[in-house]
Design an enzyme around this catalytic site. Structure first.
Site, PDB file in Angstrom:
ATOM      1  N   ARG A   1      39.940   6.381 104.574  1.00  0.00           N
ATOM      2  CA  ARG A   1      39.062   5.220 104.629  1.00  0.00           C
ATOM      3  C   ARG A   1      39.771   4.014 104.034  1.00  0.00           C
ATOM      4  O   ARG A   1      39.521   3.610 102.900  1.00  0.00           O
ATOM      5  CB  ARG A   1      37.739   5.521 103.925  1.00  0.00           C
TER       6      ARG A   1
ATOM      7  N   GLN B   1      40.074   1.638 110.111  1.00  0.00           N
ATOM      8  CA  GLN B   1      38.647   1.564 110.442  1.00  0.00           C
ATOM      9  C   GLN B   1      38.368   1.812 111.917  1.00  0.00           C
ATOM     10  O   GLN B   1      37.366   2.438 112.270  1.00  0.00           O
ATOM     11  CB  GLN B   1      38.083   0.206 110.019  1.00  0.00           C
TER      12      GLN B   1
ATOM     13  N   ASP C   1      38.237   5.610 112.652  1.00  0.00           N
ATOM     14  CA  ASP C   1      37.381   6.422 111.787  1.00  0.00           C
ATOM     15  C   ASP C   1      36.210   7.023 112.566  1.00  0.00           C
ATOM     16  O   ASP C   1      35.150   6.414 112.702  1.00  0.00           O
ATOM     17  CB  ASP C   1      36.870   5.569 110.629  1.00  0.00           C
TER      18      ASP C   1
ATOM     19  N   SER D   1      32.759   7.443 110.684  1.00  0.00           N
ATOM     20  CA  SER D   1      31.924   6.246 110.588  1.00  0.00           C
ATOM     21  C   SER D   1      31.236   5.936 111.907  1.00  0.00           C
ATOM     22  O   SER D   1      30.036   5.635 111.941  1.00  0.00           O
ATOM     23  CB  SER D   1      32.764   5.046 110.145  1.00  0.00           C
TER      24      SER D   1
ATOM     25  N   TYR E   1      34.317   7.826  99.914  1.00  0.00           N
ATOM     26  CA  TYR E   1      33.285   8.838 100.076  1.00  0.00           C
ATOM     27  C   TYR E   1      32.637   9.126  98.721  1.00  0.00           C
ATOM     28  O   TYR E   1      33.278   9.015  97.673  1.00  0.00           O
ATOM     29  CB  TYR E   1      33.870  10.158 100.605  1.00  0.00           C
TER      30      TYR E   1
END
Length: 370
Positions: free
Chosen positions: A121, A126, A129, A132, A226
């Site tokens: 992360r 991003q 990911d 997510s 996280y």
């Protein structure tokens, strides 16, 4: 370099790892794409949608035989591994920390494997990911499922027969799924409260119009973006802080998971016993044991008048959107790892290092092999 898109065989799974749109983008970049027959059917993608953009649609055995890269969403199972060869590069969620036997089996074949759930992360990762992108949809869907299962409506409603008070929603875990659940429940008119071990989520919660239930947070921090496993003392204090809201809630959504470990128990049997008759719990962490002590994965349990629905963060029920987002993550990941369709093998680079679990039969840990 040939990319093979495999059909998902896990029960209840309706997604496909790469959509026709992303398949075309890969072909435009110089890759060949081979799709297992009907792999996209449950996501509303026809075989012809793939062939129209230049991909080949083949039987399962042919995909394994001809492809260099094999792409899935869920972990490769025993039947898959019977068809895997040492030249293959596997890409899927492997959950390697909690499935060492799978990693060992891949290593024994001599294959190479990347774990999509291990994407770090960090800002430059991003767009790769998958946790997510999928959690965002899961948070939305959890609220919609809750609305369907409840015997009340969400918004305040003024009628000639009287006023209907708004439903109360409580959300455990203010990550990607939790934030989307907050936003969706607020849009539907509910009174929303939320709690999380990470105090930095308080501002995010309040920005969406929900109340954040604060718990004295001594030494509890997040790890790599996280939430980490909370101490026993924190869990005790959290229960005391949220009990009043929990016992008034019409809908409770739990999203708390710790990578590689069992989901923390946030709602005990004794707490369920004190909840409102007719309340609904949507446990998005049920696949890893569940945040509610009474949850059972892929089952609905009714205890003490409370309906407990055990599900997962994987949004199979909105498979078209979920597949599109997963496919975009996969495209960005493959582009990051390759140069003109050839792998760069930058083993010291953080994204590669974290996700490359097995390389040519050698199990890697933190950049080393063993």
């Amino acid at each position: 370099m040939k990319i093979g898109i495999l059909n998902e065989t896990q029960k209840g799974e309706k997604r496909v790892s790469i959509s026709p749109t992303i398949s075309k983008q890969l072909i435009d970049k110089g890759f060949e794409v081979i799709v297992e027959e009907d792999a996209g059917h449950a996501s509303s993608f026809k075989n012809s949608d793939y062939t129209k953009i230049g991909a080949a649609v083949e039987k399962r055995g042919v995909v394994f035989k001809d492809a260099d890269i094999l792409v899935k969403i869920n972990p490769f199972n025993e039947e898959d591994l019977k068809l895997v060869d040492k030249h293959h590069i596997l890409m899927s969620q492997l959950f390697h920390k909690s499935h060492p036997e799978l990693i060992k089996a891949i290593a024994e074949i001599g294959a190479t494997a990347f774990s999509m759930d291990a994407i770090p992360r960090i800002s430059r990762a991003q767009d790769m990911d998958i946790l997510s992108s999928q959690s965002n949809l899961a948070g939305y869907k959890a609220v919609i499922l809750g609305a369907y299962e409840m015997t009340k409506i969400f918004p305040l409603m003024m009628t000639a027969a009287g006023t209907i008070t708004p439903s109360r929603v409580l959300i455990y875990g203010v990550g990607v799924a939790g934030l989307q659940a907050i936003a969706t429940a607020k849009r539907l008119g509910a009174v929303v409260e939320a709690t999380d071990i990470r105090l930095e989520t308080k501002e995010q919660t309040e920005s969406l119009g929900a109340k954040f239930i604060s718990v004295d947070n001594t030494g509890e921090k997040s790890e790599g973006g996280y939430a980490k496993e909370a101490s026993e003392d924190y869990v005790k204090r959290q229960k005391e802080a949220v009990n009043n809201s929990l016992f008034k809630a019409d809908l409770v959504i739990t999203t708390a998971m710790v990578p590689g470990r069992r989901s923390p128990i946030l709602i005990t049997k004794e707490q369920v016993e004190q909840m409102k008759n007719g309340a609904v719990i949507i446990d998005l962490a049920a696949a890893q044991g569940g945040n509610c002590e009474l949850s059972k994965f892929n089952k609905t349990v009714i205890e003490y008048g409370v309906k407990i629905i055990g599900t997962s963060i994987a949004p199979e029920s909105v498979s078209t959107n979920a597949s599109d987002l997963y496919a975009k993550n996969m495209f960005n990941f493959i582009m990051h790892l390759t140069d003109e369709t050839k792998f760069k093998w930058e083993l010291d680079e953080e994204i590669t290092d974290k996700t490359l679990i097995v390389k040519e039969g050698l199990i890697r840990q933190n950049g080393n092999t063993k």
